[in-house]
Design a protein around this motif. Structure first.
Motif, PDB file in Angstrom:
ATOM      1  N   LEU A  22       0.942  -1.213   0.276  1.00 58.95           N
ATOM      2  CA  LEU A  22       0.433   0.460  -0.125  1.00 58.95           C
ATOM      3  C   LEU A  22       1.216   1.759  -0.449  1.00 58.95           C
ATOM      4  O   LEU A  22       0.909   2.141  -0.807  1.00 58.95           O
ATOM      5  N   ASN A  23       2.226   1.108   0.602  1.00 62.41           N
ATOM      6  CA  ASN A  23       3.207   2.453   0.903  1.00 62.41           C
ATOM      7  C   ASN A  23       3.591   2.193  -0.293  1.00 62.41           C
ATOM      8  O   ASN A  23       4.543   3.576  -0.710  1.00 62.41           O
ATOM      9  N   GLU A  24       4.402   1.541  -0.824  1.00 61.69           N
ATOM     10  CA  GLU A  24       5.715   1.863  -1.524  1.00 61.69           C
ATOM     11  C   GLU A  24       5.378   1.025  -2.960  1.00 61.69           C
ATOM     12  O   GLU A  24       5.730   1.776  -3.638  1.00 61.69           O
ATOM     13  N   TYR A  25       4.357   1.243  -3.950  1.00 56.69           N
ATOM     14  CA  TYR A  25       4.114  -0.178  -4.711  1.00 56.69           C
ATOM     15  C   TYR A  25       2.923   0.640  -5.198  1.00 56.69           C
ATOM     16  O   TYR A  25       2.308   0.650  -6.409  1.00 56.69           O
ATOM     17  N   ALA A  26       1.691   0.408  -4.706  1.00 57.75           N
ATOM     18  CA  ALA A  26       0.286   1.243  -4.843  1.00 57.75           C
ATOM     19  C   ALA A  26       0.213   1.994  -5.544  1.00 57.75           C
ATOM     20  O   ALA A  26       0.806   3.524  -4.671  1.00 57.75           O
ATOM     21  N   LYS A  27      -0.180   2.207  -6.571  1.00 54.10           N
ATOM     22  CA  LYS A  27      -0.764   4.282  -6.408  1.00 54.10           C
ATOM     23  C   LYS A  27      -2.087   4.405  -6.111  1.00 54.10           C
ATOM     24  O   LYS A  27      -2.699   3.370  -5.894  1.00 54.10           O
ATOM     25  N   PRO A  28      -1.848   5.483  -5.480  1.00 52.39           N
ATOM     26  CA  PRO A  28      -3.551   6.196  -5.524  1.00 52.39           C
ATOM     27  C   PRO A  28      -4.222   5.983  -6.094  1.00 52.39           C
ATOM     28  O   PRO A  28      -4.259   6.249  -7.263  1.00 52.39           O
ATOM     29  N   GLY A  29      -5.968   5.249  -5.502  1.00 52.67           N
ATOM     30  CA  GLY A  29      -6.910   4.919  -6.208  1.00 52.67           C
ATOM     31  C   GLY A  29      -7.852   4.025  -5.673  1.00 52.67           C
ATOM     32  O   GLY A  29      -8.236   4.421  -4.489  1.00 52.67           O
ATOM     33  N   LYS A  30      -9.063   3.615  -6.582  1.00 50.07           N
ATOM     34  CA  LYS A  30     -10.151   2.937  -5.981  1.00 50.07           C
ATOM     35  C   LYS A  30      -9.417   2.306  -4.691  1.00 50.07           C
ATOM     36  O   LYS A  30      -9.550   1.267  -4.101  1.00 50.07           O
ATOM     37  N   LEU A  31      -8.378   1.173  -5.461  1.00 47.18           N
ATOM     38  CA  LEU A  31      -8.276   0.277  -5.256  1.00 47.18           C
ATOM     39  C   LEU A  31      -7.630   0.079  -4.198  1.00 47.18           C
ATOM     40  O   LEU A  31      -7.971  -0.558  -3.014  1.00 47.18           O
ATOM     41  N   VAL A  32      -6.472   1.204  -3.514  1.00 47.78           N
ATOM     42  CA  VAL A  32      -5.812   1.318  -2.145  1.00 47.78           C
ATOM     43  C   VAL A  32      -6.688   2.184  -1.443  1.00 47.78           C
ATOM     44  O   VAL A  32      -6.865   2.243   0.202  1.00 47.78           O
TER      45      VAL A  32
END
Length: 291
Positions: A94-104
């Motif tokens: 969540l903090n290092e790989y995922a891009k801010p968006g609906k999934l996060v």
């Protein structure tokens, strides 16, 4: 003119608010001290070596919690072995790989919702899914898997917040030196965030030790001690009551309040040592990271 406005114009309402703040702080400390004192007075007389090293037996005339202590330790170890890798891994994603968006946003919403579900519902789900569907029955493993679901949000959120406190200059410096993403996370970010991760783990252990409602549905209440190494490992798949379960049964079904308060004293000591050890370790890790 040299005096500050605070010194020149000290309002009466400020003094009242300061007084209320100090009163609330002292009240919190006093309530904690009162609870500790009451439990110690009622239960310290029941705690002795035999109480800690034997199991309750009407045939032998003994009253002890050794089996419950072992069950509590096994539940803690099994739960943390399952929850820590998943919780820390989810936080890193969540903090290092995922891009801010609906999934996060969906994952964070699910995590926060999961942390607010009553423990009795976790127990019901664990009993039906892990116990009945997967065929694990009443066992320490069923209880550990159920508690894993309960402490995952705690570990994930604390790890995520700890990673956010690591300065971006660490990441930029690692990239400038040619380090890869995973290498940076493994050698720089996680060690720097370790005090916060450790705090989340200790909070999770505290919740595991103090949980009773979910374990009543999943782990059962057996308090026997295994006599061989093979029986020790087989105990993972057998029923086992923790200290909190035995405290509940002693105070309700058995009406033995002296034993219940004795268990309460042991629980207080266990939690105290866990917190002291965690603070000492976190302080040591923090000092090492600053060097």
């Amino acid at each position: 003119m040299g005096e500050s406005l605070t010194l020149r114009r000290k309002r009466p309402t400020d003094s009242i608010l300061y007084g209320l703040i100090y009163f609330c702080a002292l009240l919190s400390v006093a309530l904690l001290a009162l609870i500790l004192l009451y439990v110690l007075i009622r239960g310290v007389g029941s705690v002795n070596w035999a109480f800690l090293t034997t199991v309750t037996s009407k045939l032998k005339g003994t009253v002890g919690i050794a089996g419950n202590l072992l069950n509590t330790l096994m539940i803690v170890v099994l739960t943390m072995l399952a929850a820590l890798p998943i919780g820390v891994g989810a936080a890193v994603y969540l903090n290092e790989y995922a891009k801010p968006g609906k999934l996060v946003s969906l994952i964070e919403f699910a995590t926060e919702t999961l942390s607010g579900i009553p423990s009795i519902l976790f127990g019901l789900f664990g009993s039906m899914f892990f116990g009945e569907t997967l065929g694990l029955g009443y066992s320490l493993l069923t209880g550990a898997l159920t508690l894993m679901l309960m402490v995952l949000p705690l570990i994930t959120r604390n790890t995520q917040e700890a990673l956010k406190t690591v300065p971006d200059s660490y990441r930029q410096g690692a990239v400038g030196l040619g380090a890869g993403k995973w290498y940076t996370i493994r050698t720089i970010l996680l060690p720097s965030a370790m005090p916060g991760i450790l705090t989340g783990a200790i909070l999770a252990i505290g919740r595991i030790v103090g949980e009773s409602a979910a374990l009543l549905f999943t782990a059962g209440a057996a308090k026997t001690l295994p006599k061989t190494l093979a029986k020790f490992f087989a105990k993972i798949f057998q029923s086992g009551g923790t200290l909190t379960i035995q405290l509940y049964l002693s105070a309700t079904s058995e009406g033995d309040f002296s034993t219940a308060f004795g268990i309460a004293v042991v629980l207080l000591v266990v939690v105290l040592f866990i917190n002291m050890g965690a603070k000492a370790l976190a302080k040591r890790l923090d000092v090492q990271n600053r060097k």
